[in-house]
Scaffold this active site. Sequence first.
Site, PDB file in Angstrom:
ATOM      1  CG  ASP A  46      -0.494  -0.018   2.518  1.00 20.40           C
ATOM      2  OD1 ASP A  46       0.945  -0.080   2.549  1.00 20.40           O
ATOM      3  OD2 ASP A  46      -1.166  -0.074   3.371  1.00 20.40           O
ATOM      4  CG  ASP A  85       0.540  -4.144   2.184  1.00 23.12           C
ATOM      5  OD1 ASP A  85       0.836  -5.012   2.628  1.00 23.12           O
ATOM      6  OD2 ASP A  85       1.314  -3.308   1.946  1.00 23.12           O
ATOM      7  CD  GLU A 183       7.672  -0.484   7.705  1.00 26.81           C
ATOM      8  OE1 GLU A 183       6.691  -1.081   7.385  1.00 26.81           O
ATOM      9  OE2 GLU A 183       7.955   0.671   7.330  1.00 26.81           O
TER      10      GLU A 183
HETATM   11  O1  KIV Z   1       3.528  -0.950   1.704  1.00 29.38           O
HETATM   12  C1  KIV Z   1       4.625  -1.484   1.714  1.00 29.38           C
HETATM   13  O2  KIV Z   1       5.487  -1.347   0.668  1.00 29.38           O
HETATM   14  C2  KIV Z   1       5.019  -2.391   2.938  1.00 29.38           C
HETATM   15  C3  KIV Z   1       6.587  -2.845   3.069  1.00 29.38           C
HETATM   16  C4  KIV Z   1       7.142  -1.552   3.367  1.00 29.38           C
HETATM   17  C5  KIV Z   1       6.842  -3.705   3.904  1.00 29.38           C
HETATM   18  O3  KIV Z   1       4.203  -2.803   3.327  1.00 29.38           O
END
Ligand code: KIV
Length: 265
Positions: A46, A85, A183
């Site tokens: 996302d 996501d 993270e």
């Molecule tokens: O949205 C994204 O790119 C992520 C990564 C940073 C793990 O969730």
Amino acid sequence: MTDKITILDFARMKSDGRKIVMVTAYDATFAGIFDEAGVDMLLVGDSLGMVVLGLPDTLSVTMEDMVRHTGAAARGRKRAFLVADMPFMSYQASVPEAVRNAGRLLQAGAEAVKLEGGRSMEAAIRAIASCDIPIMGHIGLTPQSVHRMGGYRVQGRSEGQAARLIDDALAVQDAGAFAVVLEGMPAGLAAEVTERLSIPTIGIGAGAGCDGQVLVMHDMLGLFDAFRPKFVKRFGELKNPVRDAVSAYSDAVRTGAFPDEEHSF
Ligand code: KIV
């Protein structure tokens, strides 16, 4: 390894001590290039809110955005495993809604979904996993919680916070996730979580002790510089070459040098 990567590979990679390589991709062209480069997992993150749609954060990314870009990335890759996501408010309000939205992302071409949160998201993770939808957790610095965290801050620095993150990781695993993103946390804590879990951990700003690493493509390729977290390493500097190429094209059009005979019918 040239065969299609499946969910079964990641547990094997953890037990063999082989690192898992993950990068974000939001369209067919880049998904195809990263697939050719041999990455194991692609993430339709996302983060597309910021790096593709120009939004200030991930909070207004919609299911429609994610479905569209997941379909595009799915069509571009052949071998890499594709994770999508779940955007903000697609899984928090109710468990049935979480399951339905996870299903939509699979129908769009994802092979797994990812959502943010630990113990508090246990029920949603369990329900999604029990529908045979592979699910990845995401704990620590969770960008959808930016306002609760008071900004994008490293998590788990105090003893209490660290203990909560270990509990979150165990909850995500027990609920049926096949992997978890760690993270923005101290490297020592991420290494401890990795040691304690039987599922693989994928780190971003979480040090070298994780089972794999993920980076946002625009960050690692030097295409996005609105902000640059300490953990981002640029493996390419593509912004200037892209700008120079477009500027050369502009000059050629303006001077009449393009199109020439070779590029005309
Ligand atoms: O949205 C994204 O790119 C992520 C990564 C940073 C793990 O969730």
